[in-house]
Design a protein around this motif. Structure first.
Motif: not given
Lengths: 207, 207
Positions: B118, A111-112, A122, A120, B120, A115, A108
């Motif tokens: 997640m 992608p985190t 997260v 974002q 998004q 993001a 993860s």
DNA sequence: ATCAATATATGACAAATGTCACTATATTGA
DNA sequence: TCAATATAGTGACATTTGTCATATATTGAT
């Protein structure tokens, strides 16, 4: 996307670097091994994302993050930890970190980071569900009083975040409008916000 | 991650199920073939993600999504369609869907579902570029007049969504406070909202 | 050159919002 | 049982917000 990695375990920084650089969009611009280094390197390198361990000697990740955020409020700081620890979550949350992920969950990480880079915030799934509870209960550490939201307060926040007026909330919760106003007044004070609009925004960003 | 698939073509649901379940993180908890079923199944199964065709008989995906979102505002709904259609995009966008992808592009489905899970919001590349234009210009279809926001209006919306007061917005944009009030009044009318809080919420859900 | 549209502004107003001080009751934990 | 706490309420008040009618300057199109 430029990433700075800080962890007092060099094995961790090395493996994170490998993982992150396996993605073509990511460039690891530096690595450090202490909170102090985090601050220095952040200021020198100005990465898009700072990926930092939360537990380190000398200066914890939280302290380093606070220092950095004081100088550069827009810094995107993502914490890493080996376990899910309520205190730390609340702290990370409170000081304005962009997120908090478990080292275990290696898949993860990329992608985190992406993001977060996209704006974002997260907090891992296992954590995000706890946030309302964290805000309402516990959190007796210093400086945390202002975050103790009660059940009712959270319920009211949700209604505000759904766009209801005080009158409508009062009706929905069988309270008087004045009481709702009082609740909101208290909530705003606790969270350091000014009005219901900021509260709704806070809700969508943090809860 | 639990996914519910709804499409009135059973071949599509079946092949989507196969594709999604090829990923170990994804579990398809149900499939349906109409908007009505989407609503019923969503309420019963409470999936993390609802992947739904936008064109179906009886009840369109949009209608079903609206019904679901009215009951469960945080539902994560992702639309599927066989072609890129402006009307639908605007609608999906407006009601608060998390995204919109083309069935053609099978490879992108799994990552998109994950990204949505997640937190998004994912509108396909070919589509996301159109959104500002869709909101500000064109949109001459019936019932769409209210969506023609001007540059300035969008700028003001962003400020509202940052939690600024009218006075602060006025200062930031070199306008008088009254003018800002007027702009907001017009924006609210165009978007069918009641106050700045609902506007901020709209912004975070749709823009 | 004129007309219509656009952007900006005012003032007046009602309603909604947020703050504050204070009260009352029920529950609870020491 | 006493004190503290949580919950709910009121009234007064200043401020902010949203609506509306109206005004002016600029500009683009005819």
């Amino acid at each position: 996307m430029k990433v700075l990695i800080v962890d007092d375990d060099k094995l961790v920084t090395a493996s994170l670097k490998t993982i992150l650089e396996s993605d073509e969009d990511i460039e690891v611009v530096g690595t450090g091994n202490s909170g102090k280094e985090a601050v220095d390197l952040y200021m020198k390198l100005r990465p898009d994302i700072l990926l930092m361990d939360i537990r380190m000697d000398e200066m914890t990740g939280i302290e380093a993050a606070e220092t950095i955020l004081k100088r550069e409020g827009k810094a995107k700081i993502l914490f890493l930890t080996t376990f899910s620890d309520d205190e730390y979550i609340v702290e990370a949350f409170r000081i304005g970190a962009k997120g908090y992920i478990l080292k275990q969950n290696y898949e993860s990480i990329v992608p985190t980071v992406k993001a977060v880079h996209m704006g974002q915030r997260v907090f891992g799934d296992e954590i995000i569900t706890k946030i309302p509870a964290l805000l309402s209960n516990s959190a007796n550490k210093q400086g945390m009083e202002e975050y103790c939201l009660t059940e009712k307060e959270i319920e009211i926040i949700k209604h505000v975040a759904n766009g209801l007026s005080n009158k409508e909330i009062a009706k929905a919760l069988y309270l008087s409008e004045g009481t709702v106003r009082n609740y909101i007044s208290v909530i705003l004070e606790k969270l350091g916000l000014r009005d219901r609009t900021q509260l709704a925004i806070f809700y969508y960003k943090n809860m």
